[in-house]
Design a protein around this motif. Sequence first.
Motif, PDB file in Angstrom:
ATOM      1  N   LEU A  84       0.818  -1.205   0.000  1.00 40.91           N
ATOM      2  CA  LEU A  84       0.000   0.000   0.000  1.00 40.91           C
ATOM      3  C   LEU A  84       0.854   1.257   0.000  1.00 40.91           C
ATOM      4  N   LYS A  85       0.337   2.266  -0.694  1.00 44.62           N
ATOM      5  CA  LYS A  85       1.009   3.549  -0.830  1.00 44.62           C
ATOM      6  C   LYS A  85       0.117   4.649  -0.250  1.00 44.62           C
ATOM      7  N   PRO A  86       0.706   5.768   0.141  1.00 42.43           N
ATOM      8  CA  PRO A  86      -0.115   6.877   0.647  1.00 42.43           C
ATOM      9  C   PRO A  86      -1.216   7.295  -0.334  1.00 42.43           C
ATOM     10  N   GLU A  87      -0.941   7.196  -1.624  1.00 41.69           N
ATOM     11  CA  GLU A  87      -1.944   7.584  -2.612  1.00 41.69           C
ATOM     12  C   GLU A  87      -3.116   6.603  -2.704  1.00 41.69           C
ATOM     13  N   ASP A  88      -3.039   5.482  -1.998  1.00 40.79           N
ATOM     14  CA  ASP A  88      -4.176   4.563  -1.929  1.00 40.79           C
ATOM     15  C   ASP A  88      -5.181   5.002  -0.868  1.00 40.79           C
ATOM     16  N   THR A  89      -4.818   6.012  -0.088  1.00 47.66           N
ATOM     17  CA  THR A  89      -5.724   6.519   0.935  1.00 47.66           C
ATOM     18  C   THR A  89      -7.013   7.021   0.303  1.00 47.66           C
ATOM     19  N   ALA A  90      -8.127   6.494   0.766  1.00 47.53           N
ATOM     20  CA  ALA A  90      -9.428   6.835   0.189  1.00 47.53           C
ATOM     21  C   ALA A  90     -10.521   6.113   0.972  1.00 47.53           C
ATOM     22  N   VAL A  91     -11.746   6.482   0.673  1.00 44.47           N
ATOM     23  CA  VAL A  91     -12.883   5.690   1.122  1.00 44.47           C
ATOM     24  C   VAL A  91     -13.185   4.681   0.023  1.00 44.47           C
ATOM     25  N   TYR A  92     -13.238   3.422   0.383  1.00 47.45           N
ATOM     26  CA  TYR A  92     -13.459   2.351  -0.587  1.00 47.45           C
ATOM     27  C   TYR A  92     -14.916   1.886  -0.492  1.00 47.45           C
ATOM     28  N   TYR A  93     -15.535   1.803  -1.667  1.00 50.13           N
ATOM     29  CA  TYR A  93     -16.948   1.435  -1.751  1.00 50.13           C
ATOM     30  C   TYR A  93     -17.105   0.135  -2.529  1.00 50.13           C
ATOM     31  N   CYS A  94     -17.947  -0.700  -2.002  1.00 50.20           N
ATOM     32  CA  CYS A  94     -18.320  -1.922  -2.694  1.00 50.20           C
ATOM     33  C   CYS A  94     -19.573  -1.654  -3.524  1.00 50.20           C
ATOM     34  N   ASN A  95     -19.610  -2.195  -4.725  1.00 50.98           N
ATOM     35  CA  ASN A  95     -20.756  -2.042  -5.618  1.00 50.98           C
ATOM     36  C   ASN A  95     -21.044  -3.387  -6.274  1.00 50.98           C
ATOM     37  N   VAL A  96     -22.310  -3.760  -6.265  1.00 48.91           N
ATOM     38  CA  VAL A  96     -22.689  -5.086  -6.775  1.00 48.91           C
ATOM     39  C   VAL A  96     -23.920  -4.936  -7.651  1.00 48.91           C
ATOM     40  N   ASP A  97     -23.962  -5.653  -8.764  1.00 47.56           N
ATOM     41  CA  ASP A  97     -25.196  -5.701  -9.550  1.00 47.56           C
ATOM     42  C   ASP A  97     -25.544  -7.141  -9.906  1.00 47.56           C
ATOM     43  N   GLY A  98     -26.832  -7.343 -10.164  1.00 51.77           N
ATOM     44  CA  GLY A  98     -27.327  -8.676 -10.455  1.00 51.77           C
ATOM     45  C   GLY A  98     -28.826  -8.681 -10.554  1.00 51.77           C
ATOM     46  N   THR A  99     -29.449  -9.803 -10.225  1.00 51.15           N
ATOM     47  CA  THR A  99     -30.896  -9.904 -10.301  1.00 51.15           C
ATOM     48  C   THR A  99     -31.465 -10.507  -9.024  1.00 51.15           C
ATOM     49  N   TYR A 100     -32.657 -10.035  -8.691  1.00 45.97           N
ATOM     50  CA  TYR A 100     -33.414 -10.631  -7.603  1.00 45.97           C
ATOM     51  C   TYR A 100     -34.042 -11.950  -8.069  1.00 45.97           C
ATOM     52  N   GLY A 101     -34.640 -12.655  -7.140  1.00 44.21           N
ATOM     53  CA  GLY A 101     -35.351 -13.869  -7.490  1.00 44.21           C
ATOM     54  C   GLY A 101     -36.489 -13.626  -8.469  1.00 44.21           C
ATOM     55  N   SER A 102     -37.052 -12.413  -8.450  1.00 45.89           N
ATOM     56  CA  SER A 102     -38.142 -12.047  -9.364  1.00 45.89           C
ATOM     57  C   SER A 102     -37.639 -11.759 -10.772  1.00 45.89           C
ATOM     58  N   GLY A 103     -36.346 -11.669 -10.923  1.00 44.24           N
ATOM     59  CA  GLY A 103     -35.771 -11.331 -12.218  1.00 44.24           C
ATOM     60  C   GLY A 103     -35.463  -9.851 -12.366  1.00 44.24           C
ATOM     61  N   THR A 104     -35.847  -9.048 -11.398  1.00 42.85           N
ATOM     62  CA  THR A 104     -35.582  -7.611 -11.442  1.00 42.85           C
ATOM     63  C   THR A 104     -34.104  -7.337 -11.214  1.00 42.85           C
TER      64      THR A 104
END
Length: 119
Positions: A84-104
């Motif tokens: 890790l480097k100082p420039e890696d300092t940040a807030v890290y966010y997880c993002n996920v996409d897909g489908t529900y059981g309904s298909g939505t």
Amino acid sequence: VQLQASGGGLVQPGGSLRLSCAASGSIFSITRMNWYRLSPGKQRELVARITSGGSTNYADSVKGRFTISRDNAKNTTYLQMNSLKPEDTAVYYCNVDGTYGSGTYFNSWGRGTQVTVSS
């Protein structure tokens, strides 16, 4: 879909951290699991992505240092961050996409976890 991220913290340059993000809810399938980061004065950056088939993509700034993985049985993604480097300092966010059981379709964001690299 709710995303619970963890693993951030303070680390010295050259150190390592492992972020995790668990998705919960009425999920049928997850297509992509992504990690983004945001630091003051910079635009949001896609750090790493992993698809349902296991294909990965990384920002040039983290190639060779970060590794994204996923556990499909647990609907969880991990981001192993080494050298890790100082420039890696940040807030890290997880993002996920897909489908529900309904298909939505869904696209969900976690709350973010702070990573600070400093001596």
